[in-house]
Scaffold this active site. Sequence first.
Site, PDB file in Angstrom:
ATOM      1  N   CYS A  78      18.398  16.162  -2.765  1.00 35.49           N
ATOM      2  CA  CYS A  78      19.076  16.974  -3.778  1.00 35.49           C
ATOM      3  C   CYS A  78      19.118  16.244  -5.134  1.00 35.49           C
ATOM      4  O   CYS A  78      18.073  16.109  -5.764  1.00 35.49           O
ATOM      5  CB  CYS A  78      20.457  17.377  -3.264  1.00 35.49           C
ATOM      6  SG  CYS A  78      21.112  18.826  -4.093  1.00 35.49           S
ATOM      7  N   HIS A 170      20.292  18.806   2.261  1.00 35.58           N
ATOM      8  CA  HIS A 170      21.096  17.644   2.682  1.00 35.58           C
ATOM      9  C   HIS A 170      21.094  17.464   4.203  1.00 35.58           C
ATOM     10  O   HIS A 170      22.058  17.856   4.863  1.00 35.58           O
ATOM     11  CB  HIS A 170      22.558  17.855   2.266  1.00 35.58           C
ATOM     12  CG  HIS A 170      22.811  17.847   0.804  1.00 35.58           C
ATOM     13  ND1 HIS A 170      23.208  16.721   0.122  1.00 35.58           N
ATOM     14  CD2 HIS A 170      22.729  18.840  -0.110  1.00 35.58           C
ATOM     15  CE1 HIS A 170      23.361  17.008  -1.153  1.00 35.58           C
ATOM     16  NE2 HIS A 170      23.074  18.290  -1.330  1.00 35.58           N
ATOM     17  N   GLU A 172      21.833  14.932   5.769  1.00 39.18           N
ATOM     18  CA  GLU A 172      22.965  14.060   6.131  1.00 39.18           C
ATOM     19  C   GLU A 172      24.247  14.858   6.369  1.00 39.18           C
ATOM     20  O   GLU A 172      25.189  14.332   6.952  1.00 39.18           O
ATOM     21  CB  GLU A 172      23.169  12.987   5.046  1.00 39.18           C
ATOM     22  CG  GLU A 172      23.844  13.434   3.765  1.00 39.18           C
ATOM     23  CD  GLU A 172      22.921  14.196   2.803  1.00 39.18           C
ATOM     24  OE1 GLU A 172      21.775  14.503   3.183  1.00 39.18           O
ATOM     25  OE2 GLU A 172      23.374  14.483   1.682  1.00 39.18           O
TER      26      GLU A 172
HETATM   27  N1  GLN Z   1      23.231  20.101  -9.074  1.00 40.20           N
HETATM   28  C1  GLN Z   1      23.215  18.673  -8.879  1.00 40.20           C
HETATM   29  C2  GLN Z   1      22.419  17.971  -9.967  1.00 40.20           C
HETATM   30  O1  GLN Z   1      21.788  18.602 -10.750  1.00 40.20           O
HETATM   31  C3  GLN Z   1      22.646  18.318  -7.532  1.00 40.20           C
HETATM   32  C4  GLN Z   1      23.554  18.840  -6.453  1.00 40.20           C
HETATM   33  C5  GLN Z   1      23.551  18.034  -5.193  1.00 40.20           C
HETATM   34  O2  GLN Z   1      23.064  16.903  -5.134  1.00 40.20           O
HETATM   35  N2  GLN Z   1      24.168  18.578  -4.174  1.00 40.20           N
HETATM   36  O3  GLN Z   1      22.465  16.783 -10.053  1.00 40.20           O
END
Ligand code: GLN
Length: 189
Positions: A78, A170, A172
Amino acid sequence: MRIGVLGFQGAVIEHRQHIAATGHEPVVVRYPEQLATLDGIILPGGESTTMGKLLNRTGMMEPLRQRIAAGLPVWGTCAGMILLAKELVNDSTRHLAVMDIAVKRNAYGTQIDSFDTDAFIPEVSPEAVPLVFIRAPYITSVGEGVRVLCRVDGHIVAAREGNMLATSFHPELTGNSAFHLYFAEMCRR
Ligand code: GLN
């Protein structure tokens, strides 16, 4: 193996638990000196702008970039994927900029900004794996050396380029360690 988790903020504890569950030693990484001791490093989800700032402030940005360029296995989940991307389509910032992917931040917008589903990713697991998306980015295009591992609704949400793995979601935050096992395999080589 010693598998690091960048420990500034975000889903650090959850990654540690999966690393330990797969029989490896988790190391919370906050200092550049720690990089030399690792077999691989995970960049967790969280907030990429904040993590990028902290990488710069702690002097980690350049040493980490060099270690990855020299072959250190890295997995960005992410926000971690945003840190890895060479191109961000809706943000002028660049962070580590080591992986040949273009990424759209908060790509699912605000209405359906969090959801979960599951998918077959044959390279990672013979069974479907659960995917959790939280204000997730996705990959809008990949360079020649990048292999797409998974698409959801036509969007690329997992990819691999040599020693680099990126996922929009994710693993995790689920009870499934398939991705942690897959990354540990990357670290073994
Ligand atoms: N929206 C977040 C970003 O741009 C990422 C979100 C996440 O890691 N769950 O950094």
